[in-house]
Scaffold this active site. Structure first.
Site, PDB file in Angstrom:
ATOM      1  N   HIS A  24       0.876  -1.180   0.000  1.00  0.00           N
ATOM      2  CA  HIS A  24       0.000   0.000   0.000  1.00  0.00           C
ATOM      3  C   HIS A  24       0.915   1.232   0.000  1.00  0.00           C
ATOM      4  O   HIS A  24       2.032   1.179   0.521  1.00  0.00           O
ATOM      5  CB  HIS A  24      -0.836  -0.041   1.278  1.00  0.00           C
ATOM      6  CG  HIS A  24      -1.914   0.987   1.377  1.00  0.00           C
ATOM      7  ND1 HIS A  24      -1.672   2.267   1.797  1.00  0.00           N
ATOM      8  CD2 HIS A  24      -3.241   0.914   1.132  1.00  0.00           C
ATOM      9  CE1 HIS A  24      -2.810   2.945   1.804  1.00  0.00           C
ATOM     10  NE2 HIS A  24      -3.778   2.149   1.400  1.00  0.00           N
ATOM     11  N   ASP A  51       3.049  -4.666   7.971  1.00  0.00           N
ATOM     12  CA  ASP A  51       1.832  -3.875   7.820  1.00  0.00           C
ATOM     13  C   ASP A  51       0.649  -4.842   7.865  1.00  0.00           C
ATOM     14  O   ASP A  51       0.362  -5.545   6.896  1.00  0.00           O
ATOM     15  CB  ASP A  51       1.889  -3.126   6.477  1.00  0.00           C
ATOM     16  CG  ASP A  51       0.588  -2.413   6.155  1.00  0.00           C
ATOM     17  OD1 ASP A  51      -0.371  -2.520   6.947  1.00  0.00           O
ATOM     18  OD2 ASP A  51       0.523  -1.760   5.105  1.00  0.00           O
ATOM     19  N   GLN A 111      -4.473  -5.231   6.532  1.00  0.00           N
ATOM     20  CA  GLN A 111      -5.453  -6.106   5.859  1.00  0.00           C
ATOM     21  C   GLN A 111      -5.397  -7.532   6.408  1.00  0.00           C
ATOM     22  O   GLN A 111      -5.988  -8.440   5.817  1.00  0.00           O
ATOM     23  CB  GLN A 111      -5.194  -6.136   4.349  1.00  0.00           C
ATOM     24  CG  GLN A 111      -5.418  -4.817   3.654  1.00  0.00           C
ATOM     25  CD  GLN A 111      -6.882  -4.392   3.614  1.00  0.00           C
ATOM     26  OE1 GLN A 111      -7.798  -5.195   3.803  1.00  0.00           O
ATOM     27  NE2 GLN A 111      -7.109  -3.116   3.367  1.00  0.00           N
ATOM     28  N   LYS A 138     -10.675  -0.907  10.032  1.00  0.00           N
ATOM     29  CA  LYS A 138     -10.850  -2.074   9.165  1.00  0.00           C
ATOM     30  C   LYS A 138     -11.165  -3.310  10.006  1.00  0.00           C
ATOM     31  O   LYS A 138     -11.394  -4.396   9.491  1.00  0.00           O
ATOM     32  CB  LYS A 138      -9.583  -2.318   8.347  1.00  0.00           C
ATOM     33  CG  LYS A 138      -9.243  -1.159   7.394  1.00  0.00           C
ATOM     34  CD  LYS A 138      -7.955  -1.432   6.672  1.00  0.00           C
ATOM     35  CE  LYS A 138      -7.336  -0.210   6.043  1.00  0.00           C
ATOM     36  NZ  LYS A 138      -7.995   0.273   4.845  1.00  0.00           N
ATOM     37  N   CYS A 154      -4.737   2.566  -3.726  1.00  0.00           N
ATOM     38  CA  CYS A 154      -3.506   3.074  -3.091  1.00  0.00           C
ATOM     39  C   CYS A 154      -2.380   2.059  -3.241  1.00  0.00           C
ATOM     40  O   CYS A 154      -1.579   1.844  -2.316  1.00  0.00           O
ATOM     41  CB  CYS A 154      -3.715   3.407  -1.609  1.00  0.00           C
ATOM     42  SG  CYS A 154      -4.862   4.735  -1.338  1.00  0.00           S
TER      43      CYS A 154
HETATM   44  N1  PLP Z   1      -1.751  -0.733   4.627  1.00  0.00           N
HETATM   45  C1  PLP Z   1      -2.680  -1.427   3.949  1.00  0.00           C
HETATM   46  C2  PLP Z   1      -2.326  -2.782   3.420  1.00  0.00           C
HETATM   47  C3  PLP Z   1      -3.945  -0.895   3.752  1.00  0.00           C
HETATM   48  O1  PLP Z   1      -4.857  -1.583   3.073  1.00  0.00           O
HETATM   49  C4  PLP Z   1      -4.231   0.395   4.273  1.00  0.00           C
HETATM   50  C5  PLP Z   1      -5.553   1.006   4.033  1.00  0.00           C
HETATM   51  O2  PLP Z   1      -6.245   0.685   3.091  1.00  0.00           O
HETATM   52  C6  PLP Z   1      -3.246   1.066   4.975  1.00  0.00           C
HETATM   53  C7  PLP Z   1      -2.007   0.472   5.133  1.00  0.00           C
HETATM   54  C8  PLP Z   1      -3.476   2.417   5.556  1.00  0.00           C
HETATM   55  O3  PLP Z   1      -4.423   2.358   6.552  1.00  0.00           O
HETATM   56  P1  PLP Z   1      -5.070   3.703   7.137  1.00  0.00           P
HETATM   57  O4  PLP Z   1      -5.520   4.497   5.948  1.00  0.00           O
HETATM   58  O5  PLP Z   1      -6.177   3.208   7.966  1.00  0.00           O
HETATM   59  O6  PLP Z   1      -4.027   4.402   7.908  1.00  0.00           O
END
Ligand code: PLP
Length: 423
Positions: free
Chosen positions: A140, A217, A220, A243, A381
């Site tokens: 992401h 990270d 997900q 999420k 993203c």
């Molecule tokens: N990492 C992953 C894999 C994500 O899917 C997301 C959000 O879609 C994020 C990081 C960022 O999360 P947030 O926007 O809640 O900070």
């Protein structure tokens, strides 16, 4: 899900005999009981943000109606109750993810902020020009951009692990990228764009073999299966509450305690100090040294309620339910004429990205919205993933604990209408 991935490995003391009653679960989510354009809502945009059960909404209302005040500062009764409730969530998070101590749980605004805290506080102290950070091709943007900013500032080097045409993480290629220059591996646990589950236990072990730290990270991953910090032996792990069926505005940076305490604060202000004079300021130990200013108190309570909710249902039960939905949806979508699934890794979480011949993803999303079906369309993203597959965008159905096979049928029917429209 595959055992090697460390998703669905640890139970949280949940009663394994709990039966998963999806209709009862759906009744906990007030927002699901509505029509969109006269059709029952089918919510398949859980990867972007999941809906909230009544238990989370009530817990947030309840603290505001009964015990709300600022935390850590007041001697009065409300402040003490509020502080107790807020700090209890830290303990809950630590137990849920089997951290060694609640001091390892730093509250942040979300996953993005948590990664940035590591980039600023760890990166700027411990990394220097020529040091290498390894990420994957399916990160992401929030696990790419902070490292690029660091690269532009101090001259670290970014190495990228490739993926194959099915979206599998290539472990052998990853191993080849590691060297004594590798100082940090920053890897997604589950790809938001493809659903690929990365064999994160192996990724962490190999990073450590090379003397590198590992950040995962988990934005997900945590909603789809159990994750155990101590079993993974991970250095940093991040996720967002929204999420995970909790509110926005709060997330978690897990970090090993001694590592967090070796890092300077990220932001300065109230609550993160033990003493301040004009000459010198002493900082708190972790986690408070990373929590300057008034935190997201009500949101923390909501996140705690979300964890209680998931614990009561059983994370393994949720995983099993979602695997069933993923299998069914993969089979049904594969039969839709001209539809191609992007990301068919051997180990996947309940996320399906797809494109349709001759139809732009935004048109798919707009047309099926009229049938009440909410999916995400775009690059998610994760533009490097789109570039890898030579496409601009996909439609993405991401499933949660309240989704049903009948909803998948509705999606498939709605896609039939898309096909007809463009034929
Ligand atoms: N990492 C992953 C894999 C994500 O899917 C997301 C959000 O879609 C994020 C990081 C960022 O999360 P947030 O926007 O809640 O900070």
């Amino acid at each position: 899900m595959n055992k090697d991935t460390n998703v669905v490995e640890i139970r949280h003391g949940v009663n394994s005999t709990t039966t998963f009653d999806v209709e009862r679960i759906r009744a906990d989510f007030p927002i699901l009981d509505q029509s969109v354009y006269g059709k029952p809502l089918v919510y398949f945009d859980n990867g972007a943000s999941a809906q909230k059960p009544r238990q989370v909404i009530d817990a947030m209302n309840d603290i505001m109606e009964t015990n709300y005040s600022n935390v850590h500062r007041g001697v009065h009764a409300l402040s003490q109750r509020s502080t107790e409730a807020y700090e209890a969530v830290r303990g809950k998070v630590a137990r849920f993810f089997n951290a060694a101590s609640e001091n390892e749980i730093v509250f942040c605004r979300g996953g993005t902020e948590a990664i940035n805290v590591v980039a600023y506080a760890y990166g700027r102290k411990f990394l220097s020009a020529g040091d290498e950070i390894v990420i994957s091709h399916m990160e992401h943007h929030s696990n790419i951009v902070p490292w690029q900013m660091l690269r532009d500032e101090i001259g670290i080097v970014l190495r990228v692990v490739p993926i194959d045409d099915d979206g599998n993480f290539l472990l052998d290629d990853y191993a080849k990228l590691l060297s004594d220059k590798t100082k940090l591996v920053a890897m997604t646990h589950v790809s938001n764009a493809l659903g690929t589950i990365v064999p994160i236990a192996e990724v962490i072990r190999l990073a450590h073999d090379h003397g590198a730290r590992a950040l995962v990270d988990g934005c997900q991953a945590v909603q789809h299966g159990a994750v155990d910090m101590q079993a993974l032996d991970v250095d940093f792990y991040v996720f967002s509450s929204h999420k995970l069926y909790g509110p926005t505005g709060i997330g978690v940076l897990y970090g090993k305690e001694e590592l967090l305490n070796s890092m300077p604060p990220f932001m300065g202000g109230g609550d993160m100090i033990t003493s301040v004079s004009f000459e010198k300021t002493e900082f708190q130990q972790a986690p408070l040294r990373f929590e300057a200013g008034t935190p997201s108190i009500v949101e923390a309570i909501g996140m705690g309620a979300a964890l209680d909710y998931l614990d009561a249902i059983g994370v393994d039960n949720i995983s099993a339910h979602e695997e069933g939905i993923l299998d069914y949806a993969t089979e049904r979508l594969s039969q839709v004429e001209g539809l191609k699934i992007i990301g068919q890794a051997s180990d996947k979480a309940a996320i399906i990205s797809f494109i349709m011949d001759g139809v732009h993803a935004h048109d798919i999303g707009t047309i099926i919205d009229r049938a009440g079906v909410a999916v995400r369309v775009g690059h998610h993203c994760a533009q490097p993933v789109m570039e890898r597959f030579g496409i601009a965008a996909t439609a993405r159905a991401s499933f949660g604990l309240y989704n049903t096979p009948a909803e998948v049928d509705t999606l498939v029917e709605a896609l039939g209408a898309v096909r007809e429209f463009f034929d």
